[in-house]
Scaffold this motif. Structure first.
Motif, PDB file in Angstrom:
ATOM      1  N   GLN A 106     -49.601  11.280  18.979  1.00 16.44           N
ATOM      2  CA  GLN A 106     -50.618  12.528  19.132  1.00 16.44           C
ATOM      3  C   GLN A 106     -50.998  12.291  17.152  1.00 16.44           C
ATOM      4  OE1 GLN A 106     -52.658  14.444  20.946  1.00 16.44           O
ATOM      5  NE2 GLN A 106     -53.509  14.674  19.011  1.00 16.44           N
ATOM      6  N   VAL A 107     -52.316  12.335  16.942  1.00 15.48           N
ATOM      7  CA  VAL A 107     -52.282  13.262  15.419  1.00 15.48           C
ATOM      8  C   VAL A 107     -53.474  14.006  15.480  1.00 15.48           C
ATOM      9  CG1 VAL A 107     -53.535  11.755  14.108  1.00 15.48           C
ATOM     10  CG2 VAL A 107     -52.687  11.161  14.351  1.00 15.48           C
ATOM     11  N   ALA A 155     -56.244  13.205  17.939  1.00 20.09           N
ATOM     12  CA  ALA A 155     -56.777  11.944  19.047  1.00 20.09           C
ATOM     13  C   ALA A 155     -55.408  11.687  19.264  1.00 20.09           C
ATOM     14  CB  ALA A 155     -57.680  11.340  18.705  1.00 20.09           C
ATOM     15  N   VAL A 156     -55.275  11.161  20.223  1.00 22.06           N
ATOM     16  CA  VAL A 156     -54.285  10.214  20.644  1.00 22.06           C
ATOM     17  C   VAL A 156     -54.074   9.079  19.939  1.00 22.06           C
ATOM     18  CG1 VAL A 156     -52.238   9.025  22.036  1.00 22.06           C
ATOM     19  CG2 VAL A 156     -53.430  11.376  22.241  1.00 22.06           C
ATOM     20  N   TYR A 183     -57.048   2.152  18.309  1.00 26.62           N
ATOM     21  CA  TYR A 183     -57.857   2.761  18.502  1.00 26.62           C
ATOM     22  C   TYR A 183     -57.413   4.110  18.594  1.00 26.62           C
ATOM     23  CZ  TYR A 183     -59.909  -1.264  21.300  1.00 26.62           C
ATOM     24  OH  TYR A 183     -60.655  -2.100  21.744  1.00 26.62           O
ATOM     25  N   ARG A 184     -58.382   4.792  19.337  1.00 29.98           N
ATOM     26  CA  ARG A 184     -58.115   6.654  19.484  1.00 29.98           C
ATOM     27  C   ARG A 184     -58.302   7.728  20.473  1.00 29.98           C
ATOM     28  NH1 ARG A 184     -60.597   9.136  14.141  1.00 29.98           N
ATOM     29  NH2 ARG A 184     -62.929   9.533  14.665  1.00 29.98           N
ATOM     30  N   GLN A 185     -57.938   8.347  21.392  1.00 30.49           N
ATOM     31  CA  GLN A 185     -58.440   8.695  22.041  1.00 30.49           C
ATOM     32  C   GLN A 185     -59.083  10.538  22.383  1.00 30.49           C
ATOM     33  OE1 GLN A 185     -57.477   7.320  25.629  1.00 30.49           O
ATOM     34  NE2 GLN A 185     -59.396   8.250  27.308  1.00 30.49           N
ATOM     35  N   THR A 186     -59.739  11.423  22.633  1.00 31.47           N
ATOM     36  CA  THR A 186     -59.898  12.818  23.031  1.00 31.47           C
ATOM     37  C   THR A 186     -60.408  13.313  23.963  1.00 31.47           C
ATOM     38  OG1 THR A 186     -61.932  13.321  22.276  1.00 31.47           O
ATOM     39  CG2 THR A 186     -60.204  13.183  20.450  1.00 31.47           C
ATOM     40  N   PRO A 187     -59.464  14.635  24.533  1.00 30.74           N
ATOM     41  CA  PRO A 187     -59.918  15.193  26.537  1.00 30.74           C
ATOM     42  C   PRO A 187     -61.313  14.645  26.536  1.00 30.74           C
ATOM     43  CG  PRO A 187     -58.177  16.057  25.123  1.00 30.74           C
ATOM     44  CD  PRO A 187     -58.624  14.881  24.046  1.00 30.74           C
TER      45      PRO A 187
END
Length: 116
Positions: A111-112, A92-93, A37-41
């Protein structure tokens, strides 16, 4: 103790590549489906890629199809995400997830950042 430890994140230029790894321990890795998964603020977690436990079937978000490849090595209890042709919007993380029946485990994230 269950652990999912991601590594391989960092800074990449647009068009570049990174390979994420997720080392698992403390559970029967081979029976679990594995996902990235990835997540952005300000946004929820987005499923990027998944790989099954039995037939190693894979699924990808439309945004990464043809660029990212998920794979697993059950002998090493590790799942990988090869990311090619990176774009700034891939920033994203990235989180590793393991799932089997009602059980699910998460890594701490890596973090990427894709930027010139």
């Amino acid at each position: 103790q269950v652990q999912l430890v991601e590594s391989g994140g960092g800074l990449a230029q647009p068009g570049g590549s990174l390979r994420l790894s997720c080392a698992a321990s403390g559970f029967a890795f081979g029976v679990y489906a594995m996902r990235w998964y990835r997540q952005t603020p300000g946004k929820g977690r987005e499923l990027v890629a998944a790989i099954g436990s039995g037939d190693d079937s894979t699924n990808y978000a439309d945004s990464v199809k043809g660029r990212f490849t998920i794979s697993r090595d059950n002998a090493k209890n590790t799942v990988y995400l090869q990311m090619n042709s990176l774009k700034p919007e891939d920033t994203a993380v990235y989180y590793c997830n393991a799932g089997w029946l009602a059980r699910t485990y998460w890594g701490q994230g890596t973090q990427v950042t894709v930027s010139s």
